[in-house]
Design an enzyme around this catalytic site. Structure first.
Site, PDB file in Angstrom:
ATOM      1  N   GLY A  90      15.564 -34.167 -25.437  1.00  0.00           N
ATOM      2  CA  GLY A  90      15.845 -34.898 -24.212  1.00  0.00           C
ATOM      3  C   GLY A  90      17.314 -34.808 -23.844  1.00  0.00           C
TER       4      GLY A  90
ATOM      5  CG  PHE B 279      22.157 -39.145 -26.100  1.00  0.00           C
ATOM      6  CD1 PHE B 279      22.813 -39.824 -25.099  1.00  0.00           C
ATOM      7  CD2 PHE B 279      22.779 -39.040 -27.341  1.00  0.00           C
ATOM      8  CE1 PHE B 279      24.049 -40.400 -25.315  1.00  0.00           C
ATOM      9  CE2 PHE B 279      24.011 -39.618 -27.562  1.00  0.00           C
ATOM     10  CZ  PHE B 279      24.656 -40.299 -26.543  1.00  0.00           C
TER      11      PHE B 279
ATOM     12  CB  ALA C  24      23.088 -37.311 -22.011  1.00  0.00           C
TER      13      ALA C  24
ATOM     14  CE  LYS D 240      22.673 -48.887 -24.423  1.00  0.00           C
ATOM     15  NZ  LYS D 240      22.519 -47.748 -23.499  1.00  0.00           N
TER      16      LYS D 240
ATOM     17  CD  GLU E 262      16.359 -45.218 -23.881  1.00  0.00           C
ATOM     18  OE1 GLU E 262      16.734 -45.706 -22.801  1.00  0.00           O
ATOM     19  OE2 GLU E 262      16.737 -44.111 -24.299  1.00  0.00           O
TER      20      GLU E 262
END
Length: 434
Positions: free
Chosen positions: A97, A99, A226, A277, A367
Site C-alpha cells: 500500500g 506506506f 506516505a 490520532k 484506519e
C-alpha cells in the site's frame, strides 16, 4: 586541514578495528544464514553488529568533536552510511500500500536491496518492470533497488529486517499465512497503527501472538504522509522498541537528510498515539464538513489529544510520548493535512454522506473507522471508573456517530452542552491524592 586529516585517520582506524574484531563471516562480508541471525538475537538485539557500530561511532564522534563545534553545516554528523553494517542488509516490506511503498523507497534510497511482498502478480510485474504501482502513488517512480514479489519465501527467509505494512485489521490473518517463512531471529518493524476489533489488541499484541513473544519488535509512528516521504519532503518520526539498540539500529538504517528517525522505549505510548490520532482526525473532518470553522476544529483536536493523554497514562504511557511525534505530532498532521484519509472520511460524513456510500467509493483504508469502535470497547473493558463517556466524550461521541446513533451535528451539540469542569480534571485529582 589538520583537523580534517585527523578525522580521516580516526575514521579509518575505527573501521579497521570493526572488521578485525568481528567474526570471520562478518569480516568477510558473508551474508548470514537464518540460524546465524537467530543466534545473534536470541535474547536481545544487542548484537555484535550493534556493538561494532557503537564503538566505531564513539571513536569517530570523539575525534571530531572540535570540528563539529566549529562547523556551520546543518548536515547530521552521524548517518547510517558513515558506519556500514558488518554484513549486507536486505529489507523485506510486507504490504504494497501507500506506506509500504514509502518505506520501501526509503530503504532502497539508502542502497539496501528491498523486496515488497504484494498479493497480485500484475502489481509485482508493474513494479519490477516500470518501477511504478498501478493503483497507489500515481506519478511516482520507485527506486530501482526496490522490487516486488508475490512469494513470501523469496523475500522473508533471507531478510535482515522485515517491515510490516499491512493494515491492523488484516494483520493477524496475513501474518498467519507467512509466519513459516520468517526466521526466528529476524526483527520486525511495524508501521501499522490501530486496535484490532476482535481482540482489542495493539500491533504489539498481534505480532507477539502470531510470531512469538521473543521476536525483536519495533514500531514506527509520527506525522508522516506516505506521498511526502516518497517525494523526499522533510519528515520526522519516532521508532519505539523495548530494546533501544534495535530502535537505534533501525533509525541509523532508515534516516537520511530528509527522513529523520528519533528513538523511544515507550512502545505503548507510541501505539496509543498512532491509533487514537486517526479517531480524532475523523472528528476534525466532521467539523470541517459541517463548516464549523477553525475555532471548533482546533478545540476538538486539542480536547481529543487530552483524551489521548488520559488513555495513554492509564495504560502506562509517558505523557511526554503523547506530547511528542507519535501523539500530538501525528494528530496535527492527520487532522489538518490534505492527504489524510481519516480526515477526508470524516469530512464526507459531515457533508451528509453515509458510511456505506463512502466505503463503496474508495479503495483506501481509513484506519480510524474500525479503531474508533475498538477504542471505546477497550476503554469499557480495561478502564475503571464511573461514567467513562464523560472522561472520553470525543472518543465515545465519534463511535456513536459511526454506529449511526447520532449525526455529526448532534455529536457536536452534545459536546458543547456537557457540564462545565476543569480543563484537566484528572490532573487535579492526582495532585490532591499526592
Amino acid at each position: 586541514m589538520i583537523r580534517n586529516s585527523i578525522s580521516v585517520v580516526w575514521t579509518t582506524i575505527a573501521l579497521i578495528c570493526c572488521c578485525s574484531s568481528s567474526t570471520d563471516a562478518f569480516s568477510l562480508g558473508i551474508r548470514p544464514t537464518a540460524s546465524t541471525r537467530s543466534a545473534f538475537s536470541s535474547s536481545s538485539w544487542s548484537t555484535q553488529s550493534t556493538i561494532l557500530q557503537r564503538s566505531a561511532g564513539q571513536r569517530i564522534s570523539q575525534s571530531a568533536g572540535a570540528a563539529r563545534s566549529t562547523s556551520s553545516s546543518t548536515t547530521l554528523w552521524m548517518k547510517s552510511s558513515d558506519i556500514p553494517p558488518p554484513y549486507p542488509v536486505r529489507i523485506a516490506v510486507m504490504g504494497g500500500g501507500n506506506f509500504g511503498l514509502a518505506m520501501a523507497s526509503i530503504a532502497a534510497r539508502q542502497g539496501h536491496p528491498t523486496t515488497i511482498l504484494v498479493r497480485s502478480e500484475a502489481v509485482a510485474n508493474e513494479i519490477n518492470t516500470n518501477h511504478t504501482h498501478p493503483t497507489y502513488m500515481k506519478g511516482i517512480t520507485l527506486p530501482t533497488k526496490a522490487r516486488a514479489t508475490t512469494k513470501p519465501e523469496e523475500c522473508l527467509t533471507d531478510a535482515t529486517y522485515i517491515i510490516h505494512a499491512v493494515p491492523c485489521q488484516y494483520s493477524r490473518k496475513f501474518l498467519e499465512g507467512v509466519k513459516e517463512h520468517i526466521p526466528a531471529g529476524t526483527p520486525v518493524l511495524s508501521i501499522s497503527k490501530g486496535i484490532e476489533t476482535s481482540s482489542l489488541g495493539f500491533m504489539t499484541d498481534i505480532l507477539e501472538d502470531v510470531l512469538g513473544e521473543d521476536r525483536p519488535l519495533a514500531f514506527l509512528s509520527g506525522p508522516s504522509f506516505a506521498r511526502e516521504i516518497i517525494e523526499g519532503v522533510a519528515t520526522a518520526v519516532v521508532i519505539a522498541s523495548d530494546d533501544l539498540d534495535l530502535a537505534r539500529d533501525l533509525a541509523f538504517l532508515l534516516s537520511d537528510d530528509n527522513f529523520k528517525c528519533f528513538t523511544s522505549q515507550d512502545v505503548i505510548g507510541v501505539e496509543i498515539g498512532g491509533a487514537v490520532k486517526n479517531v480524532i482526525a475523523l472528528g476534525a473532518g466532521m467539523c470541517e464538513g459541517l463548516g464549523l470553522g477553525t475555532n471548533a476544529m482546533s478545540g476538538l483536536v486539542t480536547r481529543g489529544c487530552n483524551e489521548m493523554r488520559r488513555l495513554g497514562v492509564t495504560f502506562g504511557a509517558r505523557p511526554s510520548t503523547i506530547a511528542g511525534l507519535s501523539g500530538v505530532g501525528d494528530t496535527f498532521g492527520t487532522c489538518f493535512g490534505p492527504l489524510s484519509r481519516n480526515r477526508k472520511f470524516g469530512y464526507r460524513l459531515g457533508k451528509g454522506e453515509t458510511m456505506a456510500e463512502i466505503l463503496e467509493s474508495t479503495t483506501e483504508v481509513a484506519e480510524g473507522v474500525d479503531t474508533a469502535l475498538a477504542v471505546v470497547n477497550l476503554i469499557e473493558t480495561k478502564c475503571k471508573g464511573y461514567r467513562l463517556d464523560l472522561k472520553y466524550p470525543i472518543l465515545f461521541g465519534i463511535a456513536r456517530i459511526l454506529e449511526g446513533k447520532q449525526t455529526p451535528l448532534e455529536g457536536l451539540e452534545g459536546l458543547m452542552n456537557m457540564p462545565m469542569q476543569m480543563e484537566n480534571f484528572d490532573e487535579q485529582r492526582r495532585e490532591r491524592s499526592d
